[in-house]
Design a protein around this motif. Sequence first.
Motif, short mmCIF file in Angstrom:
data_model
loop_
_atom_site.label_atom_id
_atom_site.label_comp_id
_atom_site.label_asym_id
_atom_site.label_seq_id
_atom_site.Cartn_x
_atom_site.Cartn_y
_atom_site.Cartn_z
N CYS A 13 0.83 -1.20 0.00
CA CYS A 13 0.00 0.00 0.00
C CYS A 13 0.87 1.26 0.00
O CYS A 13 1.70 1.44 0.89
CB CYS A 13 -0.92 -0.01 1.22
SG CYS A 13 -1.91 1.50 1.32
N CYS A 16 -0.22 3.33 3.53
CA CYS A 16 0.10 2.87 4.90
C CYS A 16 1.15 1.76 4.92
O CYS A 16 1.50 1.27 5.99
CB CYS A 16 -1.18 2.44 5.62
SG CYS A 16 -1.80 0.83 5.10
N SER A 18 0.98 -1.26 4.23
CA SER A 18 0.52 -2.61 4.55
C SER A 18 0.73 -3.52 3.33
O SER A 18 0.56 -3.10 2.19
CB SER A 18 -0.97 -2.57 4.90
OG SER A 18 -1.49 -3.88 4.95
N CYS A 67 -6.53 -2.08 0.06
CA CYS A 67 -5.71 -2.29 1.26
C CYS A 67 -6.58 -2.75 2.42
O CYS A 67 -7.61 -2.13 2.71
CB CYS A 67 -4.98 -0.99 1.60
SG CYS A 67 -4.07 -1.10 3.16
N CYS A 70 -6.07 0.33 5.35
CA CYS A 70 -6.57 1.72 5.25
C CYS A 70 -7.68 1.87 4.20
O CYS A 70 -8.25 2.95 4.07
CB CYS A 70 -5.42 2.69 4.96
SG CYS A 70 -4.79 2.61 3.28
ZN LIG Z 1 -3.13 0.98 3.24
#
Ligand SMILES: [Zn+2]
Length: 345
Positions: A13, A16, A18, A67, A70
């Motif tokens: 991502c 964020c 992730s 994601c 987020c």
């Molecule tokens: Zn994210």
Amino acid sequence: MKHYQLTPVEANCPICYSRNAQLLWSVDSEQASRHYVSKEAEPQRFKELAAHISNLWQQKTCDVVRCDDCGFCYSYPYTAGDDKFYDLAYERSGYPTWKWEHQLTYDALTDKRDFTLLEIGAGDGAFIRRITPELTSQTNVLCTEYSNYGRGQIQQLGLNCLAVDIRSKQFEPFKEHFDVICMFQVLEHMDRLDDLFQRLNYLTRKQASLFISVPNPKCIEFSELNGGLLDMPPNHIGRWNREGFEKLGERWGWFVEDHAIEENTFVSKAELFLKYHFWREGQHPGTPANRISRIKNHNLSKLMTIVCIGLYTVSDLPKLSRLRAVDLGFSQWVHLKRKASLEPE
Ligand SMILES: [Zn+2]
């Protein structure tokens, strides 16, 4: 497509970091190329574009994922289109006039005077020609725009306009120069978000305002799941939501001052969706829409398009009624404000 695939995939991502995401859908470069160019009408341009998209992705396929952490939806690889992509993918079309997001930004600035302003991707200057000289002088304004036509129009207004990325060296002289930065319908096309925000921080003064408009992700989702156009990379590569602005803003010292979703009339939403349905169908060989797109006679093609869209209006009626929802407007707008200090409060 009636549903997203929603299978777990590993991605990265850009907001964020992730690694966990759900696959919405994936495409190969030929399917992506079909979104922009008719294979039947322009086989050579279609082929060149498909090859170039593969080059950008460094592979044949691209996933569009959401994601887990987020909610940001993004293409993976998260690679923006370059000049060559836009040259191949789009015929030059008209520029937007005064828009909803322009008005919200104007309203937010209306009490201020003599601020310095940078507009990134200024089109033909529809926004900036209302801002200057009314709210601030021309010498306080700088624009960027890649299209020669748009840049020419802006320069004719007496404004300085560059055809460069703000992350490039040419922007180094503008350290802590700007009070206001505007990016209307630009961010959804951009990769390297941390480089972008690093540069935005470099360019802005403390307590600067950043005004951004991007498409409304709910409107995109409605189109994709009801037979309309897909939000195709590498043109659009990120589907923003409020949380995305908050997360990325937090990392770079900005907070959300204001956020809004455009309210559009039912008729304008229905019209756009029906066009998207027609264009999406036109990407599939053998469909009436595809045959119509190959008709050379302009008047006949126009007439057949109207007939075809009329038929969709009937068959799409149950879907169309869902467009009455107020949260399905076209755009969203956000006003980010730079914190006075990057230190924790
Ligand atoms: Zn994210």
